[in-house]
Design an enzyme around this catalytic site. Structure first.
Site, PDB file in Angstrom:
ATOM      1  N   HIS A  98      74.674 -12.111  73.475  1.00  0.00           N
ATOM      2  CA  HIS A  98      76.127 -11.726  73.058  1.00  0.00           C
ATOM      3  C   HIS A  98      75.855 -13.063  71.776  1.00  0.00           C
ATOM      4  CE1 HIS A  98      76.612  -8.809  75.558  1.00  0.00           C
ATOM      5  NE2 HIS A  98      76.736  -8.017  74.779  1.00  0.00           N
TER       6      HIS A  98
ATOM      7  N   HIS B  40      78.324 -15.215  81.828  1.00  0.00           N
ATOM      8  CA  HIS B  40      78.333 -16.533  81.355  1.00  0.00           C
ATOM      9  C   HIS B  40      78.668 -18.273  81.662  1.00  0.00           C
ATOM     10  CE1 HIS B  40      75.146 -14.555  78.821  1.00  0.00           C
ATOM     11  NE2 HIS B  40      75.174 -13.644  78.792  1.00  0.00           N
TER      12      HIS B  40
END
Length: 434
Positions: A201, A248
């Protein structure tokens, strides 16, 4: 001296990889988890220790907390970080209970309920994470192609496909699991069973806006500071949103950001030659098909099946279809790129007619693409299941087989990409919308 530098670098990486930093940031932004109490070792009565250093793919990273079933879910406690309970009953007024918007793409897990104390940040970072999702780019590229600048859109698709391939392949080689939960609250679970290093991303959310800026500055008339600020804001919003979502660590996001800049540094000087070859090369269609399918085979061979494999094949298939359509447009004299003498381009004045025409092009085009995807999907999956001897009544299981998933993604999204670049613009000409 070198050993000291390496040791400090490793220490800094371990520090940035710590999931507690993710949990603290979520806590600061008003996200609270509803974690079950810790399980105990059988016969010991003491809590089972966490193992944050373990790096492996699991079917459900939030063991005992994902679906809310089992004995562990019987006594939930509301907390942010482990050992901290800021959400006492008298502090819960005005908070919102929520669950992840989409279930896990591999396990079907709907995720665990969590509490939101700051709705503005929740909506902001939800929007930010969507700016890095494949679905956003499937909408963004056609809009750019049909309404603004086809050349820029074609070249962005090349960067998008290669960026995803490099990022997802690196994930499958590094094989780090998602941040541990608890302490991290999983605001999103759709990609929870994929590996996490680096953040793709962050890679796409950085590569696309900065590549867009580099391709359009000088080609279009706008201030440098405006273009750079938009690109930087887009990138930062996507990167920070991945930490907020609990997907993350800080290290993985920073790595994704820097990795995408490296990909851009390599590909941006080549985009003109790549785009030109796709259109004019005599053997371009063969090269496009062989290269994109080969990359898909490489991605599928790196590890066991996961959604990252499908996302990579989807991007490569779309890029292949778009490249073949560009070749056909050029060969048939249908390419509508503005001549170099007209550069730099200026944005037209906004009017009701312009907005209406752009909206009609977008809605008609998207409807055609969705219809194409639906028809191709309905025809391709049963055909592939029958061809390779898999039961067609269990699509989820069948698509975990490379022999089904890889050709399915390439065929369906290759046709979608081809329709987007070749067929839909011809449809606009027929309806006088070009």
């Amino acid at each position: 001296m070198a050993d000291v530098v390496v040791k400090r670098f490793v220490q800094m990486c371990n520090y940035l990889q710590d999931p507690c930093h993710v949990a603290r940031f979520q806590h600061l932004c008003g996200v609270r988890g509803t974690f079950p109490e810790k399980r105990t070792k059988p016969g010991s009565g003491s809590p089972e220790p966490d193992r944050p250093g373990l790096r492996r793919r699991t079917q459900n990273s939030d063991e005992g907390a994902g679906s809310g079933h089992g004995e562990d879910a019987a006594v939930p406690q509301v907390n942010g970080l482990q050992g901290d309970d800021p959400c006492k009953p008298d502090a819960l007024d005005g908070t919102a209970r929520a669950k992840p918007l989409r279930r896990n793409s591999l396990t079907g897990d709907v995720g665990q309920e969590f509490l939101i104390h700051n709705k503005i940040l929740f909506y902001l970072f939800t929007f930010g994470t969507e700016l890095g999702n494949e679905m956003f780019f499937i909408i963004f590229f056609p809009f750019l192609l049909w309404n603004i600048d086809a050349l820029v859109s074609r070249r962005l698709i090349v960067v998008w496909a290669w960026n995803l391939f490099v990022g997802q392949s690196t994930k499958d080689m590094v094989r780090w699991s998602r941040p541990a939960s608890p302490p991290v609250v999983k605001v999103e679970v759709f990609y929870n069973t994929e590996y996490s290093m680096p953040s793709t991303h962050a890679m796409t959310g950085t590569a696309i806006p900065f590549c867009l800026f580099m391709l359009t500055y000088g080609r279009w008339q706008y201030p440098f500071l405006l273009g750079f600020s938009v690109a930087l804001s887009w990138s930062v919003l996507v990167c920070v949103s991945r930490v907020y979502m609990g997907m993350h660590s800080i290290l993985e996001v920073i790595t994704g950001f820097l990795y995408s800049l490296l990909v851009l540094a390599f590909f941006c000087p080549l985009l003109h030659k790549i785009d030109g070859y796709y259109m004019t090369g005599q053997h371009a269609p063969l090269v496009v098909i062989v290269s994109h399918v080969s990359l898909g085979l490489v991605a599928f061979s790196l590890d066991s099946w996961s959604t990252s494999r499908g996302d990579t094949a989807q991007a490569l298939g779309t890029a292949a279809g778009a490249a073949l359509a560009s070749h056909m447009n050029y060969q048939l004299g249908l390419l509508q790129d503005p001549p170099l003498s007209s550069l730099p381009l200026s944005l037209p004045a906004l009017s009701a007619g312009l907005v209406l025409r752009s909206l009609l092009r977008f809605l008609i085009g998207v409807a055609v693409l969705l219809l194409t995807r639906m028809i191709m999907k309905a025809a391709t999956i049963p055909l592939l299941c029958r061809l390779f001897g898999f039961p067609a009544d269990d699509v989820r299981q069948a698509r975990q087989q490379m022999r089904v998933e890889l050709p399915y993604r390439y065929i369906v999204y290759g046709v979608v990409g081809f329709s987007c670049v070749f067929f839909v613009p011809q449809l606009f000409s027929i309806f006088n919308l070009a």
